[in-house]
Design an enzyme around this catalytic site. Structure first.
Site, PDB file in Angstrom:
ATOM      1  N   THR A  96      33.417 -27.952  17.406  1.00 31.70           N
ATOM      2  CA  THR A  96      31.976 -28.018  17.667  1.00 31.70           C
ATOM      3  C   THR A  96      31.573 -29.441  18.072  1.00 31.70           C
ATOM      4  O   THR A  96      30.543 -29.964  17.652  1.00 31.70           O
ATOM      5  CB  THR A  96      31.130 -27.548  16.447  1.00 31.70           C
ATOM      6  OG1 THR A  96      31.768 -26.422  15.848  1.00 31.70           O
ATOM      7  CG2 THR A  96      29.737 -27.098  16.873  1.00 31.70           C
TER       8      THR A  96
ATOM      9  N   ARG B  27      29.643 -28.851  12.335  1.00 26.35           N
ATOM     10  CA  ARG B  27      28.367 -28.129  12.189  1.00 26.35           C
ATOM     11  C   ARG B  27      27.629 -28.531  10.936  1.00 26.35           C
ATOM     12  O   ARG B  27      26.480 -28.160  10.746  1.00 26.35           O
ATOM     13  CB  ARG B  27      28.642 -26.624  12.097  1.00 26.35           C
ATOM     14  CG  ARG B  27      28.936 -26.064  13.433  1.00 26.35           C
ATOM     15  CD  ARG B  27      29.332 -24.626  13.314  1.00 26.35           C
ATOM     16  NE  ARG B  27      30.312 -24.393  14.341  1.00 26.35           N
ATOM     17  CZ  ARG B  27      30.860 -23.256  14.609  1.00 26.35           C
ATOM     18  NH1 ARG B  27      30.544 -22.188  13.907  1.00 26.35           N
ATOM     19  NH2 ARG B  27      31.733 -23.148  15.573  1.00 26.35           N
TER      20      ARG B  27
ATOM     21  N   GLU C 141      40.949 -26.800  12.349  1.00 29.38           N
ATOM     22  CA  GLU C 141      39.813 -27.318  13.128  1.00 29.38           C
ATOM     23  C   GLU C 141      38.615 -27.387  12.188  1.00 29.38           C
ATOM     24  O   GLU C 141      38.140 -26.368  11.686  1.00 29.38           O
ATOM     25  CB  GLU C 141      39.517 -26.375  14.303  1.00 29.38           C
ATOM     26  CG  GLU C 141      38.290 -26.775  15.095  1.00 29.38           C
ATOM     27  CD  GLU C 141      37.916 -25.745  16.168  1.00 29.38           C
ATOM     28  OE1 GLU C 141      38.816 -25.088  16.738  1.00 29.38           O
ATOM     29  OE2 GLU C 141      36.705 -25.586  16.408  1.00 29.38           O
TER      30      GLU C 141
ATOM     31  N   LYS D 288      39.422 -23.392  25.571  1.00 35.05           N
ATOM     32  CA  LYS D 288      38.922 -22.535  24.498  1.00 35.05           C
ATOM     33  C   LYS D 288      38.082 -21.453  25.190  1.00 35.05           C
ATOM     34  O   LYS D 288      37.265 -21.766  26.063  1.00 35.05           O
ATOM     35  CB  LYS D 288      38.041 -23.370  23.569  1.00 35.05           C
ATOM     36  CG  LYS D 288      37.252 -22.565  22.541  1.00 35.05           C
ATOM     37  CD  LYS D 288      36.500 -23.521  21.616  1.00 35.05           C
ATOM     38  CE  LYS D 288      35.397 -22.817  20.850  1.00 35.05           C
ATOM     39  NZ  LYS D 288      35.543 -22.924  19.402  1.00 35.05           N
TER      40      LYS D 288
HETATM   41  C1  3PG Z   1      34.201 -21.304  16.782  1.00 33.03           C
HETATM   42  O1  3PG Z   1      33.493 -22.282  16.714  1.00 33.03           O
HETATM   43  O2  3PG Z   1      35.299 -21.348  17.324  1.00 33.03           O
HETATM   44  C2  3PG Z   1      33.700 -20.017  16.284  1.00 33.03           C
HETATM   45  O3  3PG Z   1      32.463 -20.128  15.716  1.00 33.03           O
HETATM   46  C3  3PG Z   1      34.604 -19.296  15.377  1.00 33.03           C
HETATM   47  O4  3PG Z   1      34.155 -18.010  15.476  1.00 33.03           O
HETATM   48  P1  3PG Z   1      34.263 -16.963  14.279  1.00 33.03           P
HETATM   49  O5  3PG Z   1      33.405 -17.493  13.189  1.00 33.03           O
HETATM   50  O6  3PG Z   1      33.738 -15.679  14.871  1.00 33.03           O
HETATM   51  O7  3PG Z   1      35.712 -16.871  13.913  1.00 33.03           O
END
Ligand code: 3PG
Length: 217
Positions: free
Chosen positions: A70, A46, A42, A130
């Site tokens: 995102t 961002r 994924e 999710k």
């Molecule tokens: C996401 O977008 O799924 C999370 O930011 C991932 O979270 P993590 O950085 O705590 O693994």
């Protein structure tokens, strides 16, 4: 491909959530993760170059599962599809995204963390969500609790998942996959430490395999 078919293609149900800062990192980083045995990546939108990075990975690895994360609005949803995304993940459950997703046949995992958000997604026909931010929202215990009222729902938790709590999440019946950024720490990415990222992927895949063999015994 629908969401069930997507999930069935995950040999190990761990999906690296990746923040790519330089397009030049995209392909070597994907190479490291895929060689380490992960089945899907994924790429988060961002960063400005998130879409470009995702497209570069998909072009280099057309047979692998590469998705966009995102995704916050219609434009990003459509652009991700134009760049070849196999699946789309969002931190929320916005009407605009449900409306857009209804026009395409690809897995969309909307984010939900409350009963109302889950019910909105259910109403739109979604059965796999999710669960984000997982740790901050009650973690595995909260997901288990949601199995009471929402028995046939499944979750891909992300947010705060690490090798230390991975087994706890994967032991929850309704957890079909987990996502996390621990396989691609920013420092390793910035330094181009592909071998170290490969090792993190291998460790996660080995952990999945050992958990699976425990369940089968
Ligand atoms: C996401 O977008 O799924 C999370 O930011 C991932 O979270 P993590 O950085 O705590 O693994």
């Amino acid at each position: 491909m629908n969401t069930d078919q997507f999930l069935a293609r995950l040999a190990c149900p761990v999906v690296p959530v990746v923040v790519v800062e330089q397009v030049a990192h995209a392909v070597p980083l994907a190479e490291a993760l895929f060689s380490g045995g992960v089945s899907a990546l994924e790429i988060t939108l961002r960063t400005e170059i998130g879409l470009e990075a995702m497209g570069a990975i998909k072009a280099a690895f057309p047979d692998q599962l590469v998705g966009a994360g995102t995704v916050l609005n219609r434009e990003q949803f459509r652009s991700a599809i134009d760049r070849g995304a196999d699946f789309i993940v969002s931190p929320g459950a916005a009407d605009a995204l449900f409306d857009t997703a209804a026009k395409y046949e690809l897995p969309f995992l909307p984010g939900a963390v409350t009963g109302s958000e889950i019910m909105t997604a259910l109403d739109r026909g979604y059965r796999t969500l999710k669960f984000f931010p997982a740790e901050a929202s009650g973690g595995a215990a909260a997901i288990k609790a949601f199995s009471g009222p929402f028995g046939d729902l499944t979750f891909m938790p992300t947010g705060g998942i690490t090798p230390d709590n991975l087994a706890t999440y994967l032991s929850v019946n309704s957890v079909v996959a987990v996502g996390g950024s621990w396989l691609t720490p920013r420092g390793l990415l910035r330094e181009g430490q592909w071998e170290a990222i490969y090792q993190l992927a291998r460790e996660a895949v080995e952990m999945c395999a050992s958990l699976r063999s425990e369940v089968q015994q």
